[in-house]
Every structure is written in structure tokens, then in C-alpha cells.
Design a protein around this motif. Structure first.
Motif, short mmCIF file in Angstrom:
data_model
loop_
_atom_site.label_atom_id
_atom_site.label_comp_id
_atom_site.label_asym_id
_atom_site.label_seq_id
_atom_site.Cartn_x
_atom_site.Cartn_y
_atom_site.Cartn_z
N PRO A 551 7.81 -1.97 -3.91
CA PRO A 551 7.37 -2.88 -4.61
C PRO A 551 5.96 -2.18 -5.34
CG PRO A 551 6.89 -3.54 -2.38
CD PRO A 551 7.88 -2.48 -2.37
N GLU A 552 5.67 -2.33 -6.49
CA GLU A 552 4.47 -1.96 -7.23
C GLU A 552 3.96 -2.83 -8.08
OE1 GLU A 552 2.60 0.40 -6.29
OE2 GLU A 552 3.56 1.71 -5.12
N GLY A 553 3.61 -4.03 -7.67
CA GLY A 553 3.14 -5.14 -8.66
C GLY A 553 1.82 -5.33 -8.79
N ALA A 554 1.45 -6.33 -9.49
CA ALA A 554 -0.10 -6.89 -9.72
C ALA A 554 -0.40 -7.65 -8.53
CB ALA A 554 0.19 -7.67 -10.88
N PRO A 555 -1.75 -7.79 -8.46
CA PRO A 555 -2.39 -8.46 -7.27
C PRO A 555 -1.76 -9.99 -7.24
CG PRO A 555 -3.93 -7.97 -8.77
CD PRO A 555 -2.62 -7.06 -9.25
N LEU A 556 -1.80 -10.82 -6.39
CA LEU A 556 -1.47 -12.17 -6.43
C LEU A 556 -2.63 -12.90 -6.76
CD1 LEU A 556 0.19 -12.47 -2.74
CD2 LEU A 556 1.17 -12.12 -5.11
N GLU A 759 2.03 -7.17 5.36
CA GLU A 759 3.08 -8.31 5.39
C GLU A 759 3.72 -9.14 6.61
OE1 GLU A 759 8.14 -8.41 3.91
OE2 GLU A 759 6.77 -6.45 4.44
N SER A 760 3.61 -8.19 7.75
CA SER A 760 3.98 -8.56 8.96
C SER A 760 2.85 -9.13 9.68
CB SER A 760 4.64 -7.47 9.81
OG SER A 760 3.99 -6.35 9.91
N GLY A 761 3.20 -9.90 10.84
CA GLY A 761 2.29 -10.43 11.53
C GLY A 761 1.98 -12.06 11.53
N TYR A 762 0.65 -12.63 11.85
CA TYR A 762 0.80 -13.91 11.96
C TYR A 762 -0.19 -14.82 10.99
CZ TYR A 762 2.83 -13.78 16.84
OH TYR A 762 3.58 -13.54 17.76
N LEU A 763 -0.65 -13.77 10.01
CA LEU A 763 -1.21 -14.19 8.77
C LEU A 763 -0.31 -15.53 8.14
CD1 LEU A 763 -3.12 -11.41 7.23
CD2 LEU A 763 -4.09 -13.33 8.38
N TRP A 764 0.86 -15.11 7.89
CA TRP A 764 1.69 -16.01 6.93
C TRP A 764 2.10 -17.30 7.55
CZ3 TRP A 764 -0.10 -14.31 2.87
CH2 TRP A 764 -0.35 -13.01 2.70
N GLN A 765 1.93 -17.12 9.02
CA GLN A 765 2.15 -18.51 9.88
C GLN A 765 1.17 -19.36 9.89
OE1 GLN A 765 4.31 -17.48 13.37
NE2 GLN A 765 5.29 -15.70 12.51
N CYS A 766 -0.12 -19.07 9.18
CA CYS A 766 -1.02 -19.93 9.40
C CYS A 766 -1.54 -20.70 8.13
CB CYS A 766 -2.43 -19.17 9.80
SG CYS A 766 -3.90 -19.97 9.83
N ALA A 767 -1.20 -22.08 8.12
CA ALA A 767 -1.32 -22.77 7.15
C ALA A 767 -2.64 -22.61 6.49
CB ALA A 767 -0.76 -24.39 7.42
N VAL A 780 5.81 -15.41 0.20
CA VAL A 780 5.07 -14.15 -0.34
C VAL A 780 5.77 -12.84 -0.11
CG1 VAL A 780 2.76 -13.02 0.35
CG2 VAL A 780 3.11 -15.75 0.64
N GLN A 781 5.72 -12.19 -1.32
CA GLN A 781 6.29 -10.79 -1.33
C GLN A 781 5.16 -9.85 -1.37
OE1 GLN A 781 9.87 -10.15 -1.15
NE2 GLN A 781 10.28 -12.40 -1.15
N PRO A 782 5.70 -8.82 -1.04
CA PRO A 782 4.70 -7.65 -0.95
C PRO A 782 4.53 -7.26 -2.48
CG PRO A 782 6.36 -7.04 0.78
CD PRO A 782 6.84 -8.47 -0.11
N THR A 783 3.26 -6.76 -2.86
CA THR A 783 2.89 -6.14 -4.17
C THR A 783 3.15 -4.79 -4.17
OG1 THR A 783 0.49 -6.41 -3.56
CG2 THR A 783 1.59 -8.09 -4.40
N ILE A 784 3.09 -4.08 -2.89
CA ILE A 784 2.94 -2.59 -2.82
C ILE A 784 3.77 -2.15 -1.74
CG2 ILE A 784 0.60 -2.31 -3.86
CD1 ILE A 784 -0.42 -1.39 -1.10
N ALA A 785 4.31 -0.97 -1.68
CA ALA A 785 5.08 -0.54 -0.61
C ALA A 785 4.07 0.20 0.33
CB ALA A 785 6.14 0.76 -1.16
N TYR A 786 4.68 0.49 1.73
CA TYR A 786 3.95 0.74 2.78
C TYR A 786 3.37 2.12 2.39
CZ TYR A 786 3.39 2.72 7.64
OH TYR A 786 2.78 3.09 8.73
N ALA A 787 1.90 1.97 2.77
CA ALA A 787 1.10 3.05 2.61
C ALA A 787 0.73 3.66 1.25
CB ALA A 787 1.59 4.34 3.08
N HIS A 788 1.30 2.83 0.22
CA HIS A 788 1.06 2.97 -1.30
C HIS A 788 -0.43 2.45 -1.49
CE1 HIS A 788 4.77 4.39 -2.87
NE2 HIS A 788 4.95 4.52 -1.78
N HIS A 796 -3.59 -8.13 -2.30
CA HIS A 796 -2.24 -7.42 -2.45
C HIS A 796 -1.72 -7.50 -1.05
CE1 HIS A 796 -2.25 -5.37 -6.34
NE2 HIS A 796 -3.56 -5.22 -6.10
N VAL A 797 -0.45 -7.81 -0.96
CA VAL A 797 0.37 -7.59 0.23
C VAL A 797 0.97 -6.29 0.54
CG1 VAL A 797 1.87 -8.81 1.71
CG2 VAL A 797 0.40 -9.96 0.01
N MET A 798 0.91 -5.46 1.43
CA MET A 798 1.71 -4.38 1.80
C MET A 798 3.03 -4.38 2.56
SD MET A 798 0.57 -0.92 3.56
CE MET A 798 0.65 -1.43 5.30
#
Length: 904
Positions: A551-556, A759-767, A780-788, A796-798
Motif C-alpha cells: 500500500p502507498e496511500g493517502a493518510p487517513l 497495523e498489528s498489536g492492540y491499538l485497533w482493539q481499543c474502542a 483500518v487498512q494500511p496506508t504504507i508498506a512495511y518500512a516505507h 498513517h498505518v504501516m
């Protein structure tokens, strides 16, 4: 050796070698230019193109479709008629040479295609071979006798074993504390860490590999005592290891050992571990060297950074010595499964029985299927360094590698990775071709000495087993004499193989008796276990893992902050904006350059006062990638990671350090940096192999940084608008904690800064986090690839393919963040060598003992928590605060391979 036939005309013997007389291609012993003339069968023949050292040219006409032969074994098929004197090349090698910017007159296209003859084992015609002849009397060496089940050690070490990657930082810190503590004990060779990257991925394909390797380490005869350390929750932990040792009958009760889990306080656990180890000094020192028959030698046969002469000089030399050791009743272990594919005719010419031959082929077929399941093949094994030095394809590499088995040695056993050798004889062990991963399996199998051959000049060593390094050519030995032990190039210069073999055998007995090898004197060693992770698509942490396009998208879009926060911090001016500091970075391009890079950073930091003007510190980033093209996914993740750190705004100057024979080398990085528009003059370049070895390259690195240190950076001021903040959570968050992190992130975004969340971890499980910052999105989809690196500020979400905290932080740092804010609850994780990581929790989530290992414990009124976080960030930027794990040295760095990562 014959001289020149006439001025400007060469005899074949003076410029090339034929591994066997009936071969139809010869190997150039030096670089030959197009138009040079060679006498072939009495006729003067001009060379068609440049023939680099180690590359091949035809010595007779080869018809279209006819096989090209080395050692009378086929490695390619002619695409068209090839005339005598014509340089022979395949397309892969031509592309590799172009990538290396080789200055040579090369052909426009290949003249042969890769070829591997099909091997068929016919049970009806199979005949067992007689045993390798026994030799008496057997010589002796002065070793450490352990027990009949454990055997004899050539060294006597106290080993600190990280059961999984999570405790690698701990055992390294402990080893550093204790490195000189046992110096007064004459019989203890040292206290060393065995840290690795495995054991923390759930349901990994390599679970059995890891357990078997760790178990082999625990009872290894070179181990006087061993401490295994875990965190307790990993898939491979002390409980799992103890159960495996018991179930499989390993003689653990014959080894002085202890198991230890990290406690609430890192420092208190260090103190506890130190007490355990210091209590072992007296009993371990009580072991004495005694006279032991050579039947107790178990040698690993390994090659790395191979070249065209590996199969001509170095590999036959260690095969000669291994033949003698097996004859004395000892063991020899050849490994690297993909580097024997194509050499079946040779390897199975003499086999103990039909079952062993069938098992050998079954292991080969399993490896081929394993690679295919990951979308690759063994053809990805030869590195650019191999191709540069004349190994065109896996078949040619395999034929040369097989020469580590003497033609008169019988193949006695075929075993799995790290399976213990239970009887004398010659073994084949399944393993990848990556040297360090293969060596770890051989050590776990019981090898107490390593023969390591190299053409390019690999400087690999193992922490508690001595490595005798054998180099293929005299010029390469002279270049790297301080890192190599044996010059097999003397054979090419005319010394008989028997004479060289006797010399190697004498050195072997001396090393087994305690004489230090070149690698031991250099103090350089690494451990790496076979990496092989999940290849199925699974749900991890509630997220479905898929192989999606980068992914190489715009910020959320984020909601406006509920209230305004402010932050001003002192910074240094850089072309990319305000930075917290300016660091001198030594960036290894591959696994095998990692330890020399660390040695360079340690040396520079010791001399910071005299050499470091303009640099706050020097950092190395050791990792496991870059040596071979494991999978396409691995390369697409490792290259952006390295490029991200090379161009990070916190890096004042970056020197890229290659080993010299890897896939990701300096030419690769030059090309990538140039494509991105960076001024290459801002970067330094060094090569362990090409610059003359470890000592020489350390001098070169120091001189380069000294020349760069020409003044202090210009002070400036940073704010939320210039901040690049990484965000992750490795523990569940309360709604209030989630709202706090969301408020900090929203303020950074509102000011014009950048927030990059994992993208991974507990952030997205916290309402509390998701609702406060984003509203209530379905996904929530990633906006950039790993390490980009994001091209625009904002939120952004990596993409983070795994949940491994070190791999997550590594990716965030490569993406250019100034720091990472990590919510860890009561379970701190390792820090990062370059990018500051602030680990925080609430007072309710962590006991008082753990609080001392955190950078911030949120207390009092939750409405003040955002200000507490920003205040700590400001202290960090002003250098009034150093992250806890940086201070104590519990740091780690690891590039992800994703869930599909494997080694070839």
C-alpha cells in the motif's frame, strides 16, 4: 606450471584450470581480457570476451544442446554452438554482473541455459559401499572429556542461551557484564551469549528445528555450563525446551545448567543471573584438558562466500582431512541441502545402504517442495557474490560444494536439521544454504570443530565452537590473512594436496587442543537458527493475513483533537527537518556484515571524544537478511528497511558495510539510493572482504567518519508540526489510555506532523483509541508498506506482517519516525539501537517492580496523561532523558520476513 608459450600468448595451464581432464570448459585463474590468446590443443585461440577470475571459457567446440561439464558433471546446456575460447555465461550471471557495475567486455546474451541432469536411484542395481577404511593408530588431542553421551569438548565455555528472540537482548547484556569475569579461570574459555531470532512466532514451521537446535546446544560438549533464559510466554520457552529435552532423551542431567525467566525487574533478573553464572566459575574451571583420541572429533564441513575454486582447492582439502577423521573413528557432517542439488551422482556414488540413499533423496525432494511452497526454488541460492566469482547456478555451486566429501569417503547417514550424530561416520544433514543457519544445526548435531571454506573471504565464526577458515586462492588469503587460517590456494600454486592435508590435520589437532583460530582471536561470532515461518494464510490477533500489494496511500482522515496540546523541543537542523540528534550509522547490508558493523560502532564510541565531532554516538544495525534471495517478499521488505535507515534524518552520516558476497551488497544500495535521488557522496562504503578483512575495514570506517566530523550541526527548534511519531501497543489498553494516545496523535496531525501506527498489536482493539481518533470505521487498512516512508504528513498505518515487537519497531524506524511511543502494559520489550522507544503503561497495569523498567508510568488524573507523554518526549529531545532500554543495553533490531519468510 608451464609458462607463456610466446609473448602475448598463454598456455592453458598458466591461466586456467580443468577440474577434470575431460571437462569442456576451463576456469580462469585470473582476469583475462577479450582478445588475449591461449594455446588449446596446440592451436592459438583468442578469447571472445572478458573472462573474470573464476569464470569459464570453452576449451573445445560445444554443439547446441550439448552439456557443459565441470568435474565431468553437467551444469548447463549450450543454446547454440560455442567455440573454443568463447566465454560461457548464463542470463542470471550476466544480469548479476551488470548489477555489480563490473567493468568488462561482456556478451550481450547468454550462450548456455541452466541444466541439471535427472538422477534416478534404481534399487535393483544399488550396491552398498564398503566402510571408509579405518586408520590406526589414531592421533590424540587435549580436550575436555564430558561423558559417553556428551563426548569430548574442544573448548570449555559458559553459555548464556536466549530461548527465544525475546531474551536475546538480555543474554547479550549479561555476557557483556561477565566477559572479563572468568579471565582468572585458566580452564574457562569465556562466557558467551547465544542469541538468535527464532522461537517467538506462534505456529512456526520451524518449531521442531528450534527446539532440536536449542536442545543440542544445552548438552554440547564444548559447554561447561549453560543458562537458558526466557520471558515465559513465548511459543518456544523454557518449559517447552525442558519437555523436549526430557521426551527426546537428551543427557541434560550431565550438563551443569539452569533455567531462568525474566522477572518483573530487568536489573534484578540480571543480578540473579549473574549470581548463578559466577557460582559456576569454580566447577567449570575444575574441568581439565586430557589426552583424547581423534575418534572424538566431530567436524562440520561448511562453505560460505564460495567461488569457482572452492571445489578445486578448499573443499577437496577439508574433504581430505575429514576422510582421515572418519577413518580414525570420528564424525564429519556436510550440510546445505540446496547446495548439493545437482551433485547426486557424486554424493551417492558410495553409500552405506539403500535406506540412506533413499533418505538422502527424500530430504532433497522435501527441500525442493518446501521452496516451491514459498514461491521460490533453490536457484535463488547462489548470491551475487557467488556469481561474481564464477558460480553461475545452483548446479555448479553444488558440484563444487560436494567436493567436501572425499571420493573415497562413504556416506553413512542422512539426518534432519540439528539431529544428533549417534555413531561414527560421514553424515549429510538437511539445512538451508545460509551459512550461519546451517552451522547452528551442525553444532546442535554435536560438531565440536568447524571447517569453513571460502572463496570471497567469509569471516563467519560461532561463539562456542572454533572455526578453521580455509580460503581458496593465494591472493585472497594474502588479502585476508588476519581472518583466515589456511591457504588452500597453495594447491593451485603447486603444493600437493596430501602435503596440505597433513598440515591441516596437524592444525586441527592443535586447535582442538586449545590453539586459537583467527576468528577466535578477532572476537567475532554469530548464531542464527534456520528461519522458516508459517506459509498458510491465518488469522493473527484478529487480523486476516493476506499477501496484498504494497500500500502507498493517502493518510487517513482523523477527528480534530478534543483539546489543544503544545510541544517545543530543541533540535538540530537537517535537510529533512529538525532531528533529535545526529548519529554516525554503520549499516550492514547483510547478516554476515552485522558483527563487523557492531565492532566498528563499539570502537568508534570508545573514541567518540576524539573522532566524533558532530556525532552524538555511533550505531550499528545488525540483522539477518541480505545474504541470499530467500523469497521475493523478503527482499521487498529488507531493501526498503535498509534504505530507510540510511536516509533517516537522525543519521548525520551513514557508511554501508557489505560482507562482499551477498545479494544486498554495496552496488545494490548505490543503485537504489541513486534511483531515489540521494547524493552518493554523503555515504561511505566499505567491504569486509574487498578491503582486507575485519581489522582493515575497521580502520577504513574510522578514517571515513573522522573525515566527516567537520563541525557541529546547527541548532533549531522542533514542534508538533515537525514531529514524526511512531505508535504501537503490545498489551491491551483501557479506553482511557486509548483516548490519551488518540489525543496525542490527533494533536500531532492537526499541527501538520506525522503519526505512523503499526497495523498489528492492540491499538485497533481499543474502542477508546479508534473511536476518538477515527470515528468507527469498519476496517483500518494500511496506508504504507512495511518500512516505507509516507510521502505526506498526517495519520498513517504501516503494514506489519507479524506481531513481533522488535520487527514492528524496526519497520517504524525505517519509515523515518523520530521516536516510537509503545504502550506495553506490564511487559516491557527490547528497545531499539537508533530510534528511541518510550515504553509506557498506566499505574494500574504494572507492578512497582516493573515500573522501574518503563520510561513513563501514567499516574494521577487521566486528563493530564497527554501532557505527561509530551513532557517526556520533550525531555528525550532535549537529551535530558535516555530511554531505559538504551541505558541498560537491552536493545534489538530485526527486519521482518513476513509470515512467508524462509531461508534457502
Amino acid at each position: 606450471m608451464k609458462g607463456l608459450a610466446m609473448p602475448g600468448v598463454h598456455s592453458l595451464e598458466s591461466i586456467a584450470r580443468l577440474p577434470m581432464p575431460a571437462d569442456n570448459v576451463a576456469i580462469a585463474v585470473r582476469r583475462l581480457e577479450a582478445g588475449e590468446t591461449v594455446i588449446i590443443d596446440g592451436r592459438a585461440v583468442p578469447l571472445s570476451h572478458t573472462v573474470l577470475e573464476g569464470h569459464r571459457f570453452a576449451v573445445r567446440r560445444i554443439e547446441a544442446g550439448e552439456p557443459l561439464l565441470s568435474w565431468q558433471l553437467p551444469f548447463g546446456a549450450a543454446l547454440r554452438p560455442i567455440e573454443p575460447g568463447e566465454y560461457v555465461c548464463n542470463e542470471r550471471t550476466l544480469q548479476s554482473l551488470r548489477n555489480r557495475s563490473v567493468q568488462a567486455q561482456l556478451p550481450d546474451s547468454a550462450n548456455f541455459s541452466d541444466y541439471r541432469s535427472a538422477y534416478t536411484l534404481d534399487p535393483a542395481t544399488f550396491r552398498p559401499a564398503p566402510p571408509t577404511p579405518r586408520l590406526t593408530p589414531a592421533p590424540t588431542f587435549a580436550g575436555f572429556w564430558r561423558s559417553p553421551a556428551r563426548g569430548a569438548g574442544t573448548r570449555n565455555y559458559i553459555v548464556l542461551l536466549g530461548t527465544s528472540s525475546i531474551t536475546g537482548g538480555f543474554v547479550r547484556v549479561l555476557a557483556e557484564r561477565l566477559k572479563d569475569a572468568a579471565s582468572a579461570c585458566a580452564n574457562i574459555d569465556g562466557v558467551v551469549a547465544a542469541a538468535h531470532t527464532e522461537g517467538s512466532v506462534p505456529n512456526a514451521n520451524n518449531r521442531l528445528h528450534v527446539l532440536r537446535t536449542l536442545a543440542g546446544f544445552m548438552v554440547h560438549p564444548n559447554v561447561g555450563a549453560i543458562l537458558a533464559v526466557d520471558a515465559g510466554w513465548e511459543p518456544i520457552n523454557n518449559a517447552a525446551l525442558q519437555a523436549f529435552l526430557s521426551e527426546q532423551g537428551y543427557p541434560l542431567d550431565e550438563t551443569l545448567h539452569a533455567f531462568l525467566s525474566l522477572g518483573p525487574s530487568f536489573e534484578e533478573t540480571l543480578a540473579q543471573a549473574e549470581r548463578i553464572v559466577r557460582g559456576w566459575f569454580e566447577p567449570v574451571n575444575a574441568f581439565q584438558r586430557t589426552s583424547i583420541p581423534a575418534a572424538h572429533l566431530k567436524v562440520a564441513l561448511q562453505c560460505g562466500g564460495s567461488d569457482a575454486f572452492s571445489g578445486v582447492s578448499a573443499n577437496p582439502l577439508i574433504g581430505w582431512a575429514a576422510h582421515r577423521i572418519v577413518g580414525y573413528g570420528g564424525c564429519a557432517n556436510i550440510a546445505e541441502t540446496p547446495e548439493l542439488i545437482g551433485a547426486e551422482t557424486y554424493m551417492l556414488a558410495r553409500v552405506r545402504d539403500l535406506e540412506t540413499a533413499q533418505r538422502y533423496l527424500a530430504i532433497r525432494d522435501r527441500f525442493i517442495a518446501y521452496a516451491a511452497a514459498h514461491g521460490t526454488s533453490a536457484e535463488g541460492n547462489p548470491s551475487d557474490g557467488n556469481k561474481l566469482r564464477g558460480l553461475y547456478n545452483i548446479t555448479l555451486k553444488s558440484i563444487g560444494a560436494a567436493m567436501k566429501k572425499h571420493p573415497d569417503t562413504r556416506l553413512d547417514y542422512a539426518i534432519d536439521y540439528s539431529e544428533r550424530m549417534a555413531a561414527p561416520g560421514f553424515y549429510f544433514m538437511d539445512s538451508p544454504g545460509l551459512d550461519l543457519e546451517s552451522v547452528a544445526g551442525q553444532v546442535a548435531a554435536g560438531c565440536n570443530l568447524i571447517y569453513f571454506t571460502t572463496g570471497n573471504g567469509s569471516v563467519t565464526n560461532f561463539p562456542f565452537v572454533p572455526t578453521i577458515k580455509v580460503v581458496t586462492t593465494t591472493p585472497r588469503f594474502e588479502l585476508l590473512s588476519r581472518d583466515m587460517d589456511v591457504n588452500a590456494g597453495a594447491y593451485l600454486d603447486g603444493t600437493p594436496m596430501d602435503a596440505l592435508g597433513e598440515t591441516l590435520l596437524d592444525l586441527t589437532l592443535r586447535v582442538a587442543s586449545g590453539e586459537r583460530t583467527a576468528g577466535e582471536r578477532a572476537g567475532h561470532a554469530q548464531v542464527q537458527i534456520w528461519r522458516n515461518w508459517r506459509q498458510s494464510i491465518e488469522s493473527v490477533n484478529g487480523r486476516t493475513q493476506t499477501k496484498k500489494t504494497s500500500p502507498e496511500g493517502a493518510p487517513l482522515a482523523v477527528k480534530a483533537a478534543e483539546r489543544r496540546l503544545a510541544l517545543r523541543y530543541p533540535a538540530l537542523e537537517t535537510p529533512d527537518g529538525p532531528a533529535f540528534e545526529q548519529v554516525g550509522l554503520i549499516l550492514p547490508t547483510s547478516l554476515c556484515a552485522a558483527q563487523p558493523a557492531q565492532l566498528a560502532a563499539h570502537r568508534l564510541n570508545r573514541r567518540l571524544a576524539t573522532i566524533g565531532l558532530g556525532f552524538s554516538r555511533f550505531v550499528a544495525l545488525p540483522h539477518t537478511e541480505g545474504c541470499s534471495d530467500a523469497t521475493g517478499e523478503a527482499i521487498t521488505m529488507s531493501a526498503p528497511t535498509l534504505l530507510g535507515y540510511a536516509t533517516h534524518r537522525m543519521v548525520g552520516r551513514c557508511l554501508l558495510l557489505e560482507h562482499g558476497c551477498e545479494v544486498v551488497h554495496n552496488d545494490f544500495m548505490r543503485r537504489k539510493l541513486s534511483e531515489l535521488g540521494y547524493d552518493l557522496n554523503r555515504f561511505g562504503w566499505a567491504s569486509v572482504q574487498l578491503d582486507g578483512g575485519i581489522a582493515a575495514v575497521l580502520d577504513k570506517i574510522e578514517a571515513w567518519f573522522a573525515a566527516c566530523a567537520n563541525g557541529a550541526p546547527t541548532p533549531t527548534e522542533g514542534s508538533l508540526a515537525t514531529l514524526r511519531l511512531g505508535l504501537m501497543a503490545t498489551a491491551p489498553l483501557s479506553p482511557e489510555t486509548g483516548r490519551t494516545l488518540a489525543m496525542v496523535a490527533a494533536n500531532v496531525v492537526d499541527a501538520g506532523g506525522l503519526v505512523l501506527a503499526a497495523e498489528s498489536g492492540y491499538l485497533w482493539q481499543c474502542a477508546g483509541f479508534v473511536d476518538t481518533l477515527l470515528g468507527a470505521p469498519e476496517t483500518v487498512q494500511p496506508t504504507i508498506a512495511y518500512a516505507h516512508r509516507p510521502h505526506r504528513p498526517g495519520f498513517h498505518v504501516m503494514a506489519t506482517p507479524t506481531d513481533h515487537p522488535v520487527e514492528i519497531v524496526t519497520g517504524l524506524g525505517a519509515a523515518g519516525v523520530d521516536l516510537v511511543l509503545a504502550y506495553v502494559g506490564g511487559h516491557p520489550t527490547p528497545g531499539h539501537p537508533l530510534t528511541p522507544v518510550l515504553e509506557l503503561a498506566t499505574a494500574a497495569d504494572c507492578p512497582p517492580e516493573t515500573a522501574t523498567d518503563l520510561d513513563l508510568v501514567l499516574t494521577n488524573d487521566p486528563s493530564t496523561w497527554p501532557e505527561q507523554i509530551l513532557e517526556r518526549i520533550g525531555e528525550l529531545a532535549a537529551h535530558r532523558y535516555v530511554p531505559r532500554h538504551m541505558r541498560i543495553g537491552n536493545i534489538d533490531f530485526q527486519i521482518t520476513r513476513g509470515l512467508m519468510g524462509i531461508s534457502l
